[in-house]
Design an enzyme around this catalytic site. Structure first.
Site, mmCIF file in Angstrom:
data_model
loop_
_atom_site.group_PDB
_atom_site.id
_atom_site.type_symbol
_atom_site.label_atom_id
_atom_site.label_comp_id
_atom_site.label_asym_id
_atom_site.label_seq_id
_atom_site.Cartn_x
_atom_site.Cartn_y
_atom_site.Cartn_z
ATOM 1 N N ASP A 13 72.063 52.444 22.519
ATOM 2 C CA ASP A 13 73.218 51.779 22.729
ATOM 3 C C ASP A 13 73.716 51.187 21.307
ATOM 4 O O ASP A 13 72.809 50.607 20.990
ATOM 5 C CB ASP A 13 73.247 51.148 23.771
ATOM 6 C CG ASP A 13 74.685 51.362 24.606
ATOM 7 O OD1 ASP A 13 75.509 51.705 23.759
ATOM 8 O OD2 ASP A 13 74.486 51.041 25.890
ATOM 9 N N HIS A 38 81.186 51.563 16.247
ATOM 10 C CA HIS A 38 80.724 50.982 17.541
ATOM 11 C C HIS A 38 79.203 51.390 18.177
ATOM 12 O O HIS A 38 78.531 51.029 18.975
ATOM 13 C CB HIS A 38 81.969 50.852 18.423
ATOM 14 C CG HIS A 38 82.852 50.230 18.266
ATOM 15 N ND1 HIS A 38 83.256 49.356 19.001
ATOM 16 C CD2 HIS A 38 83.907 50.487 17.451
ATOM 17 C CE1 HIS A 38 84.406 48.672 18.353
ATOM 18 N NE2 HIS A 38 84.669 49.569 17.492
HETATM 19 O O1 F6P Z 1 82.133 53.288 21.164
HETATM 20 C C1 F6P Z 1 81.563 54.050 21.997
HETATM 21 C C2 F6P Z 1 83.126 54.359 22.968
HETATM 22 O O2 F6P Z 1 84.201 54.654 22.098
HETATM 23 C C3 F6P Z 1 83.216 53.120 23.689
HETATM 24 O O3 F6P Z 1 84.798 52.764 23.990
HETATM 25 C C4 F6P Z 1 82.829 53.721 25.028
HETATM 26 O O4 F6P Z 1 81.566 53.289 25.276
HETATM 27 C C5 F6P Z 1 82.883 55.177 25.188
HETATM 28 O O5 F6P Z 1 82.710 55.392 23.676
HETATM 29 C C6 F6P Z 1 84.169 55.823 25.739
HETATM 30 O O6 F6P Z 1 84.331 57.324 25.406
HETATM 31 P P1 F6P Z 1 85.537 58.226 25.735
HETATM 32 O O7 F6P Z 1 86.648 57.583 24.736
HETATM 33 O O8 F6P Z 1 84.896 59.423 25.149
HETATM 34 O O9 F6P Z 1 85.885 58.090 27.036
#
Ligand code: F6P
Length: 469
Positions: free
Chosen positions: A365, A157
């Site tokens: 991003d 992602h």
């Molecule tokens: O893909 C990136 C991601 O997994 C998204 O779900 C979000 O932007 C972020 O990271 C969430 O981070 P965390 O799971 O560390 O709170």
């Protein structure tokens, strides 16, 4: 009957707190699973007090959510350590922020082994397995070592940088080639996919005729691009309704007819919030006519606060917002409203629709779904303007936005002025182009394309038809 097994670090459990978190991954996986029955496996979000991690299963609406706790040590080394202090900065091109420790790498590999052991009890031979994101790079290898010959796909992602940056990751040669145990590795943009292809060619010396299919020992891995989408039509409907809600009406009333600019980001150094504040200040400095007539609402839920850079950023951004308000504000006008609370999807949809412009200016991003949601939420007859960083994956599809360099506050400041002064006909024309693009590549199309491609990796006959709910 074949099933879909989705694996990600975060799992959006129905009724859990996932709805108010700003994470894009949970939103898109949840939307994809609406159309397929199966299992969603991952971390429960809890740190267990005992030394042994526990696993529980929640059944809901034709799906099993299998959640495993992490021990304190796992949390520190795998999540807070290797995933967020090493992989996150490096994959976002921030080598200067990476803090490598061998112990964290050991913890990261150990948790992936633990997940594989738990999954071994669940996986059936004809399950299709879809693994998400940087927390789980070695998972397919761990599953193969346990004898699973299933088709396994991986989707990243976040961005993947060029080999020059990736090879600065200590032990990259142990980690990155593990992606070859997947049948399909998907990226957000062609640039990310090409970076991976270059890595496989030059670092792993793998052969490929088209830079998309690589042969490693007895395995073949396919590399492709799948720009993630949103539930476009549904989000547009939600925004139309949400604007009538007492919450949104209350915000509008408080604005007293001033134009609103909106920004919505997790508090993260990749989002370029400091430079964005600077850009807004430049705008105020150069466009005095707008003083008292515009409010910039920045919604920024805190995240990963236990990591030093994030705690420092918290301090830095609130100081900047305070400084700008102190310099330009008046008794009757506060230029920036800076809010750390997470807002519901409905509240955000309504706010997007009321905003004359959105500032989406990350320094890097993977995709950025706020950009797409802002477009979906607009009134097509009177849409707002999207100001978008050229370094967000979304910029590839959103050419009709005002594309900016987020490192150049002067240029972003000028774009704010341009967005606010944009004639209605130009706003409608740009919006129509953007909306059609995100309608054509919505979340359904994204999920179907990825699963279709994974199915074809070894010539399985249409799997999608057999498992669609
Ligand atoms: O893909 C990136 C991601 O997994 C998204 O779900 C979000 O932007 C972020 O990271 C969430 O981070 P965390 O799971 O560390 O709170």
């Amino acid at each position: 009957m074949a099933r879909l097994v989705v694996i990600s670090n975060r799992v959006a459990v129905p009724g859990g707190d996932g709805g108010s978190r700003a994470g894009g991954l949970e939103v898109v996986v949840r939307a994809t699973l609406k159309r397929h029955s199966g299992i969603w496996f991952g971390w429960s979000g809890k740190v267990s007090t005992s030394r042994k991690a526990t696993t529980q299963t929640i059944e809901h609406d034709n799906h099993s959510y299998v959640l495993t706790d992490l021990t304190e040590e796992d949390y520190q080394e795998y999540y807070s350590g290797f995933a967020n202090r090493v992989l996150w900065p490096v994959l976002h091109y921030r080598l200067d922020l990476a803090e490598f420790s061998r112990r964290d790498l050991t913890g990261y590999l150990r948790v992936n082994e633990h997940f594989a052991t738990q999954l071994t009890r669940l996986i059936q031979p004809d399950d299709l397995i879809w693994v998400h994101d940087y927390h789980l790079i070695p998972l397919a290898k761990a599953l193969r070592e346990r004898g699973h010959a299933n088709r396994i796909g991986f989707f990243l992602h976040i961005p993947l940088p060029p080999p020059d940056i990736l090879t600065a990751l200590p032990n990259h040669e142990r980690l990155i080639p593990a992606l070859c145990h997947y049948d399909l590795v998907g990226f957000q943009t062609d640039n990310d996919a090409a970076n991976f292809a270059r890595y496989l060619t030059h670092e792993c010396r793998l052969a490929s005729r088209d830079q998309r299919t690589f042969t490693a020992a007895d395995r073949t891995v396919r590399v492709d691009t799948f720009p993630v989408g949103i539930e476009t039509a549904e989000f547009a409907r939600l925004a139309r309704r949400a604007v009538q809600s007492p919450f949104v009406q209350g915000v509008l009333e408080s604005l007293a007819r001033r134009a609103m600019i909106i920004g919505v980001d997790r508090l993260d150094y990749t989002k370029g919030l400091g430079l964005r504040m600077e850009a807004f200040e430049r705008f105020l400095a150069t466009c005095p006519d707008w003083h008292g007539k515009v409010t910039y609402l920045q919604i920024t839920p805190k995240s990963r606060s236990e990591i030093q850079e994030y705690a420092e950023l918290e301090q830095q951004i609130s100081t900047m917002a305070g400084h700008i308000n102190g310099t330009y504000g008046e008794a009757s006008w506060t230029p920036i409203r800076y809010v750390n609370k997470a807002h519901s999807r409905t509240a955000l949809a309504g706010l997007y629709r009321c905003a004359r412009a959105a500032l989406v200016t990350p320094l890097r991003d993977g995709m950025n779904l706020v950009a797409k949601e802002y477009v979906a939420a607009q009134d097509p007859n009177d849409p707002g303007a999207l100001i978008l960083s050229r370094f967000a994956g979304a910029a590839v599809e959103c050419e009709a936005a005002l594309i900016v360099n987020p490192y150049d506050p002067e240029a972003v400041g000028a774009a704010i002025g341009q967005a606010l002064a944009m004639p209605p006909a130009e706003r409608r024309e740009r919006h129509e182009a953007l909306f059609q693009t995100i309608l054509g590549n919505d979340i359904k199309f994204w999920g179907d394309r990825f699963l279709g491609a994974l199915t074809r990796t070894r010539g399985l006959r249409s799997w999608l038809g057999r498992v669609s709910a």
